[in-house]
Design a protein around this motif. Structure first.
Motif, mmCIF file in Angstrom:
data_model
loop_
_atom_site.group_PDB
_atom_site.id
_atom_site.type_symbol
_atom_site.label_atom_id
_atom_site.label_comp_id
_atom_site.label_asym_id
_atom_site.label_seq_id
_atom_site.Cartn_x
_atom_site.Cartn_y
_atom_site.Cartn_z
ATOM 1 N N LEU A 35 -3.694 -6.478 -5.571
ATOM 2 C CA LEU A 35 -4.513 -6.020 -4.617
ATOM 3 C C LEU A 35 -3.413 -4.177 -3.272
ATOM 4 C CD1 LEU A 35 -6.682 -8.839 -3.913
ATOM 5 C CD2 LEU A 35 -7.724 -7.153 -4.993
ATOM 6 N N GLY A 36 -2.482 -5.355 -3.132
ATOM 7 C CA GLY A 36 -2.462 -4.331 -2.430
ATOM 8 C C GLY A 36 -1.845 -2.567 -3.126
ATOM 9 N N ILE A 37 -1.498 -2.636 -4.138
ATOM 10 C CA ILE A 37 -0.679 -1.603 -4.967
ATOM 11 C C ILE A 37 -2.142 -0.389 -5.024
ATOM 12 C CG2 ILE A 37 -0.173 -0.393 -6.717
ATOM 13 C CD1 ILE A 37 1.689 -2.485 -6.842
ATOM 14 N N ALA A 38 -3.065 -1.097 -5.360
ATOM 15 C CA ALA A 38 -5.016 -0.813 -6.368
ATOM 16 C C ALA A 38 -5.104 0.017 -4.812
ATOM 17 C CB ALA A 38 -5.180 -1.476 -6.592
ATOM 18 N N ALA A 39 -5.259 -0.961 -2.989
ATOM 19 C CA ALA A 39 -5.761 -0.113 -2.114
ATOM 20 C C ALA A 39 -5.315 0.672 -1.874
ATOM 21 C CB ALA A 39 -5.490 -0.832 -1.581
ATOM 22 N N THR A 40 -4.417 2.090 -2.232
ATOM 23 C CA THR A 40 -3.902 3.293 -2.102
ATOM 24 C C THR A 40 -4.146 4.009 -2.671
ATOM 25 O OG1 THR A 40 -1.838 2.646 -1.974
ATOM 26 C CG2 THR A 40 -3.141 2.758 0.611
ATOM 27 N N SER A 41 -3.504 2.972 -4.301
ATOM 28 C CA SER A 41 -3.070 3.901 -6.077
ATOM 29 C C SER A 41 -4.485 4.745 -5.908
ATOM 30 C CB SER A 41 -2.010 2.932 -6.922
ATOM 31 O OG SER A 41 -3.055 2.265 -7.475
ATOM 32 N N LEU A 42 -5.707 3.879 -5.577
ATOM 33 C CA LEU A 42 -7.234 4.652 -5.944
ATOM 34 C C LEU A 42 -8.042 5.940 -5.360
ATOM 35 C CD1 LEU A 42 -9.254 1.535 -5.807
ATOM 36 C CD2 LEU A 42 -8.682 2.723 -8.329
ATOM 37 N N LEU A 43 -6.933 5.651 -4.676
ATOM 38 C CA LEU A 43 -7.157 6.940 -3.860
ATOM 39 C C LEU A 43 -5.799 8.440 -4.134
ATOM 40 C CD1 LEU A 43 -7.811 5.069 0.033
ATOM 41 C CD2 LEU A 43 -9.376 6.620 -1.405
ATOM 42 N N PRO A 72 0.634 -1.075 0.311
ATOM 43 C CA PRO A 72 -0.263 0.241 0.247
ATOM 44 C C PRO A 72 1.144 1.658 0.198
ATOM 45 C CG PRO A 72 -1.515 -1.092 1.823
ATOM 46 C CD PRO A 72 0.278 -1.774 0.973
ATOM 47 N N LEU A 73 2.446 1.202 0.444
ATOM 48 C CA LEU A 73 2.939 2.388 0.257
ATOM 49 C C LEU A 73 3.103 2.822 -0.870
ATOM 50 C CD1 LEU A 73 5.004 1.615 4.066
ATOM 51 C CD2 LEU A 73 3.161 2.776 3.649
ATOM 52 N N LEU A 74 3.190 1.421 -1.716
ATOM 53 C CA LEU A 74 3.966 1.927 -3.253
ATOM 54 C C LEU A 74 2.640 2.254 -3.733
ATOM 55 C CD1 LEU A 74 6.294 1.314 -5.343
ATOM 56 C CD2 LEU A 74 4.676 -1.347 -5.119
ATOM 57 N N GLY A 75 1.801 1.697 -3.673
ATOM 58 C CA GLY A 75 0.594 2.372 -4.472
ATOM 59 C C GLY A 75 0.169 4.240 -4.143
ATOM 60 N N ALA A 76 0.234 4.292 -2.638
ATOM 61 C CA ALA A 76 -0.028 5.405 -2.853
ATOM 62 C C ALA A 76 0.431 6.522 -2.929
ATOM 63 C CB ALA A 76 0.590 5.727 -1.033
ATOM 64 N N VAL A 77 2.252 6.126 -4.063
ATOM 65 C CA VAL A 77 3.237 6.641 -4.087
ATOM 66 C C VAL A 77 3.445 6.395 -6.012
ATOM 67 C CG1 VAL A 77 5.777 7.070 -5.037
ATOM 68 C CG2 VAL A 77 5.060 6.579 -2.156
ATOM 69 N N THR A 78 2.347 5.650 -6.325
ATOM 70 C CA THR A 78 2.288 5.334 -7.990
ATOM 71 C C THR A 78 1.566 6.112 -8.130
ATOM 72 O OG1 THR A 78 1.042 3.708 -7.382
ATOM 73 C CG2 THR A 78 4.317 3.145 -7.992
#
Length: 273
Positions: free
Chosen positions: A226-234, A11-17
């Protein structure tokens, strides 16, 4: 155990990307691929297919990020749909075809291609000023057949490097007269067909391979998606909002340096493995 540990980090990676996707119109693969490669090596996910899994997982994770970024830019009138429609057919074909090449390469040449390609993109970003920001240039797109051919090249390179195509699409559209912020929004839209075609290709080419980890289909590792998308969508809509409010010159140059460092880390890690 590996899946649970990864789900804390991804999720940390997803937030950045997601933030980068909205801000620069990129899919985030420039960050995701080297970080996923490091994580997959770190947790011994697969000895043979680490880079391929990083590429396929990155492509799949770009899909929800691209949708969120596209919607945010579209709401602000930042997508030039004529360019998107012209580029999309070639992009889909080029992206899908290139996955067959990537799936048959060893990790070392694949990592070397990613590193060289990212260095070229970073050099272009560092030497460029702010093309298209004036907003008073006439839009001069080529005819449909030529635009589709350009899309094929963007799609093929993007699938090989598992990026959303923004590092190529934004400079190209800006050079054809689109204001930079509109080029970024249009690139976010173009990233969706790239990601969908690329994901399909990595699923197809990895489906019969051995030594793939649990919870994966082909070269796509679903806990990673799923882990990346959980935060990248936000964070993708937040990045899009910033792109329409802030000057991006300094941010683009910092992003270029980040790209080089991450690509170098991925190359060295692959060679040392």
């Amino acid at each position: 155990m590996v899946v649970f540990e990864l789900m804390f980090l991804l999720p940390l990676l997803g937030a950045v990307t997601g933030l980068l996707a909205g801000l620069f119109g990129v899919g985030g693969g420039a960050v995701m691929v080297p970080v996923l490669t490091w994580l997959f090596y770190r947790f011994n996910l697969s000895e043979l297919w680490v880079v391929h899994l990083a590429l396929g997982t990155s492509m799949a994770a770009i899909i929800p990020t691209a949708i969120a970024s596209l919607r945010a830019h579209h709401r602000r009138g930042g997508v030039y749909w004529n360019a998107v429609r012209g580029l999309a057919p070639g992009i889909i074909l080029g992206s899908f075809a290139a996955t067959f090449v990537a799936s048959n390469l060893e990790p070392e040449p694949l990592s070397l291609f990613f590193f060289v390609f990212m260095c070229v993109i970073a050099w272009r970003l560092l030497r460029s000023g702010k093309p298209g920001e004036t907003g008073d240039r006439q839009i001069n797109l080529p005819r449909l057949s030529q635009l589709s051919l350009v899309g094929s090249g963007i799609g093929a390179i993007s699938a090989l490097a598992a990026i959303g195509g923004g590092t190529l699409t934004v400079p190209y559209l800006a050079s054809r007269g689109l204001p930079l912020k509109t080029a970024i929004g249009s690139s976010a839209a173009v990233g969706l067909p790239i990601a969908m075609a690329g994901t399909l290709g990595y699923l197809w080419n990895g489906f019969q391979q051995v030594d793939l980890p649990a919870w994966s289909t082909g070269f796509v590792y679903w806990p990673g998606v799923l882990g990346i998308a959980a935060t990248s969508l936000l964070t993708a809509p937040l990045g899009a909002s910033l792109a329409h409010r802030l000057p991006v010159g300094v941010l683009r140059r910092l992003f270029a340096l980040l790209v080089v460092l991450l690509a170098l880390q991925m190359l060295l890690m692959t060679l040392a493995a």
